[in-house]
Design a protein around this motif. Structure first.
Motif, PDB file in Angstrom:
ATOM      1  N   SER A 222      59.353  66.279  90.677  1.00 54.22           N
ATOM      2  CA  SER A 222      58.489  65.943  91.811  1.00 54.22           C
ATOM      3  C   SER A 222      58.152  67.217  92.582  1.00 54.22           C
ATOM      4  O   SER A 222      59.033  67.847  93.171  1.00 54.22           O
ATOM      5  CB  SER A 222      59.180  64.935  92.729  1.00 54.22           C
ATOM      6  N   ARG A 223      56.873  67.584  92.599  1.00 54.14           N
ATOM      7  CA  ARG A 223      56.459  68.809  93.270  1.00 54.14           C
ATOM      8  C   ARG A 223      56.623  68.703  94.778  1.00 54.14           C
ATOM      9  O   ARG A 223      57.112  69.619  95.436  1.00 54.14           O
ATOM     10  CB  ARG A 223      55.006  69.106  92.909  1.00 54.14           C
ATOM     11  N   GLU A 224      56.203  67.550  95.345  1.00 55.86           N
ATOM     12  CA  GLU A 224      56.299  67.412  96.791  1.00 55.86           C
ATOM     13  C   GLU A 224      57.752  67.317  97.256  1.00 55.86           C
ATOM     14  O   GLU A 224      58.113  67.778  98.343  1.00 55.86           O
ATOM     15  CB  GLU A 224      55.504  66.208  97.288  1.00 55.86           C
ATOM     16  N   LEU A 225      58.617  66.741  96.410  1.00 56.15           N
ATOM     17  CA  LEU A 225      60.031  66.655  96.776  1.00 56.15           C
ATOM     18  C   LEU A 225      60.672  68.040  96.788  1.00 56.15           C
ATOM     19  O   LEU A 225      61.506  68.343  97.660  1.00 56.15           O
ATOM     20  CB  LEU A 225      60.763  65.738  95.796  1.00 56.15           C
ATOM     21  N   THR A 227      59.051  70.884  97.414  1.00 57.25           N
ATOM     22  CA  THR A 227      58.541  71.543  98.620  1.00 57.25           C
ATOM     23  C   THR A 227      59.293  71.072  99.850  1.00 57.25           C
ATOM     24  O   THR A 227      59.657  71.871 100.731  1.00 57.25           O
ATOM     25  CB  THR A 227      57.042  71.258  98.789  1.00 57.25           C
ATOM     26  N   LEU A 228      59.534  69.762  99.923  1.00 56.87           N
ATOM     27  CA  LEU A 228      60.273  69.207 101.053  1.00 56.87           C
ATOM     28  C   LEU A 228      61.698  69.757 101.102  1.00 56.87           C
ATOM     29  O   LEU A 228      62.225  70.053 102.177  1.00 56.87           O
ATOM     30  CB  LEU A 228      60.293  67.675 100.947  1.00 56.87           C
ATOM     31  N   GLU A 268      59.781  80.202  93.045  1.00 57.66           N
ATOM     32  CA  GLU A 268      59.084  78.934  93.269  1.00 57.66           C
ATOM     33  C   GLU A 268      59.241  78.489  94.714  1.00 57.66           C
ATOM     34  O   GLU A 268      58.290  77.984  95.333  1.00 57.66           O
ATOM     35  CB  GLU A 268      59.642  77.872  92.317  1.00 57.66           C
ATOM     36  N   LYS A 272      56.178  77.860  97.549  1.00 60.18           N
ATOM     37  CA  LYS A 272      55.978  76.609  98.271  1.00 60.18           C
ATOM     38  C   LYS A 272      55.932  76.808  99.785  1.00 60.18           C
ATOM     39  O   LYS A 272      55.237  76.070 100.491  1.00 60.18           O
ATOM     40  CB  LYS A 272      57.101  75.627  97.919  1.00 60.18           C
ATOM     41  N   SER A 273      56.677  77.764 100.296  1.00 56.74           N
ATOM     42  CA  SER A 273      56.740  77.952 101.752  1.00 56.74           C
ATOM     43  C   SER A 273      55.670  78.912 102.267  1.00 56.74           C
ATOM     44  O   SER A 273      55.446  78.984 103.476  1.00 56.74           O
ATOM     45  CB  SER A 273      58.122  78.486 102.156  1.00 56.74           C
TER      46      SER A 273
END
Length: 604
Positions: A222-225, A227-228, A268, A272-273
């Motif tokens: 999960s890409r959004e997970l 990033t979170l 990575e 993301k940040s």
């Protein structure tokens, strides 16, 4: 009428104004951050029109500082921090003492008492995290030895600021003198113990738990997970560090990134940040502008100039002298002094607490804010002046006397990484994606080469694979000498960066005037400088990509391969030295498809 929440209105108008004025500043040849600061003044309480919520903006700016320090930690290993301890620790402490003394002395001339002078000088002695990192990133210097020293210096300043915030209440008027003369020994000892405990927890437990946790999240796909998880790690650890251990939010985030840097997920996580870092960093500059009252320039012009002089001249000279006395090169000293020639967020915290405790008059806060805005605006110019001075020193072959102390740490090279046995070889500076491909091509044809890599872990990995590697900064003459530049035929700078490219070219040509150099250029202006300084080939990514695509397009549209190659070479030669297609900086002519009955040259 629909009510717009203050948070939404402040963010929207602040970012819109920052974009508009930042774009305008860029069009006038100024750094975009000048526009961001002007946007803050425009939406601040000291100018007419919309007034943003300063408290909200400052809190949002703090998020930017946290994410920025987290990102720095991702590229800054524990070994890097330890390697610069001998210059960053004593240098930062002595520089803070010198700048504080200068500020206190000047304030005494204005009639302030000693406590006010100490708070004033201490506020001017610490640099802005955001400005320093933005300057290093724009120069591609964050991962160099000088950049690591500057970041280590910043970490020490952060720790000193934490202790200063503990000690300031003891100086407040009316403070009870009992219990050891009122000096908060207990509070200071407790703070130091908390900082030590936090560092131990992060270095022992955090190095195991945090990479493992992000690894588990990455396996979910999960890409959004993911990033979170990265944002939760940065902000969560920063909050815990401040709440439980008394460490600043920025320093807590830096440690979080540093323990994660040893994981293969660090790149990575940084990617993301990064977008949020940029957006919230802009809000930091807007928040600085909102605090500034332009009328202070009219009311107190001479004190403003004196305060600015302490920041840009006094503090910078102190840092330069300290770095050189500690055995490092003049170039390193100039880079560190330029990095520290500004003040920012911690200065605001110190002055705010000083005014609240009655230690310093409110005029002091206005002077510090004025110096902050002016020094931040002038910082790019200071760096440009330092670059020109460093180039002049390099051309003049000014070196330290034999009796002058020379730093033994961080060492520029690894002794067993030297390459004295090679001759007529290539030196590849930087083993990233471009450098790795160049090395593979050389190895495939059996051509000798040496890799110069400033990332210590990557250098050790390459050496374990059997490559000849020298660890260090390729712009340093000692490093190039260890790589055998005096006997080399070619130097390949595969890593991007304007400042780094010029340093490598200058050092290589000084040591071996016959060596050929190929450089990965950062832009058209850089291409011109490289051409004027005897570089055999300067390649710019966008240009080479466009030529490769053009050659493929010609072939697919029926142009013979040999003719396509000739056209590509002609275009490459035409574009070599100028900004335009004509090679002289003039605009490119309008192109049109060639008719079948006319020669190819007539369509150009």
């Amino acid at each position: 009428m629909f009510h717009v929440p203050p948070l939404i209105a402040t963010i929207a108008i602040g970012l819109v104004m920052a974009f508009a004025l930042g774009f305008a500043a860029r069009r006038f040849g100024l750094p975009p951050l000048v526009g961001y600061l002007l946007a803050g003044i425009a939406v601040g309480p000291h100018t007419p029109g919309f007034v943003g919520d300063g408290e909200l903006v400052s809190q949002l700016a703090e998020v930017g500082v946290i994410l920025l320090m987290f990102g720095v930690g991702l590229h800054f290993s524990i070994g890097d921090l330890w390697a610069v301890r001998r210059v960053a620790l004593p240098g930062a402490v002595v520089q803070i003492l010198v700048a504080t003394a200068i500020g206190a002395g000047v304030s005494l001339l204005w009639g302030w008492d000693l406590n006010a002078g100490l708070v004033f000088g201490l506020s001017l002695s610490v640099a802005s995290t955001v400005v320093l990192l933005r300057a290093l990133e724009s120069r591609r210097a964050l991962d160099t030895r000088d950049g690591r020293i500057a970041v280590g210096w910043l970490v020490v300043e952060d720790l000193v600021t934490v202790m200063a915030l503990v000690l300031l209440p003891a100086l407040a008027p009316g403070k009870d003198a009992g219990g050891g003369g009122g000096f908060p020994w207990m509070e200071l000892g407790l703070t130091l113990a908390k900082v030590g405990l936090f560092a131990a927890v992060m270095l022992i437990a955090g190095r195991r738990v945090l990479p493992w946790l992000l690894g588990q999240v990455a396996r979910t796909g999960s890409r959004e997970l993911f990033t979170l998880a990265v944002l939760a790690a940065a902000l969560g650890i920063a909050l815990v560090s401040a709440s439980l251990f008394g460490v600043s939010l920025a320093l807590g985030a830096f440690f979080a990134g540093m323990v994660l840097s040893e994981s293969d997920l660090s790149y990575e996580a940084a990617a993301k940040s990064l977008p949020l870092q940029d957006a919230f960093a802009v809000l930091f500059f807007v928040s600085v502008g909102m605090l500034f009252d332009p009328m202070v320039l009219v009311r107190d012009p001479l004190p403003v100039l004196a305060t600015l002089g302490i920041v840009i001249i006094g503090k910078s000279l102190a840092a330069l002298v300290l770095v050189v006395l500690l055995g490092h090169s003049m170039r390193t000293g100039l880079t560190i002094s330029a990095s520290l020639a500004q003040v920012g967020e911690f200065s605001f915290i110190l002055t705010g607490l000083g005014v609240a405790l009655g230690l310093m008059p409110s005029e002091g806060r206005d002077l510090v804010l004025a110096a902050a805005l002016l020094s931040i605006t002038l910082n790019p110019a200071v760096f440009a002046a330092v670059d020109r001075l460093a180039e002049w020193i390099g051309r003049s072959n000014l070196s330290r006397p034999a009796w002058w102390p020379h730093a033994g740490d961080p060492a520029p090279t690894v002794p067993h990484g030297e390459a004295p046995h090679l001759r007529d070889h290539a030196i590849v500076v930087g083993h990233g994606r471009v450098g790795a491909l160049v090395c593979r091509m050389l190895a495939d044809r059996g051509r000798p080469f040496v890799v110069v890599e400033q990332d210590r872990r990557r250098a050790e990995e390459l050496r374990a694979r059997g490559l000849t590697v020298v660890w260090g900064d390729g712009g340093e003459p000692e490093v190039l000498e260890a790589a055998g530049v005096k006997k080399a035929r070619l130097v390949v700078l595969a890593a991007p960066g304007t400042v780094q490219g010029r340093r490598v070219v200058t050092s290589a040509k000084t040591l071996n005037t016959l060596v050929d150099v190929v450089v990965r250029a950062a832009g058209e202006e850089e291409m011109g400088w490289l051409d004027r300084n005897g570089v055999g080939m300067a390649a710019m990514g966008e240009r080479e990509l466009s030529l490769a695509i053009g050659a493929y397009a010609l072939a697919r549209l029926g142009v013979p391969e040999a003719e396509a190659r000739v056209l590509v070479q002609r275009f490459r030669a035409t574009l070599r030295v100028g900004e335009g297609l004509n090679g002289d900086g003039s605009p490119a002519p309008e192109l049109r498809p060639r008719r079948e009955d006319e020669p190819a040259e007539s369509a150009l």
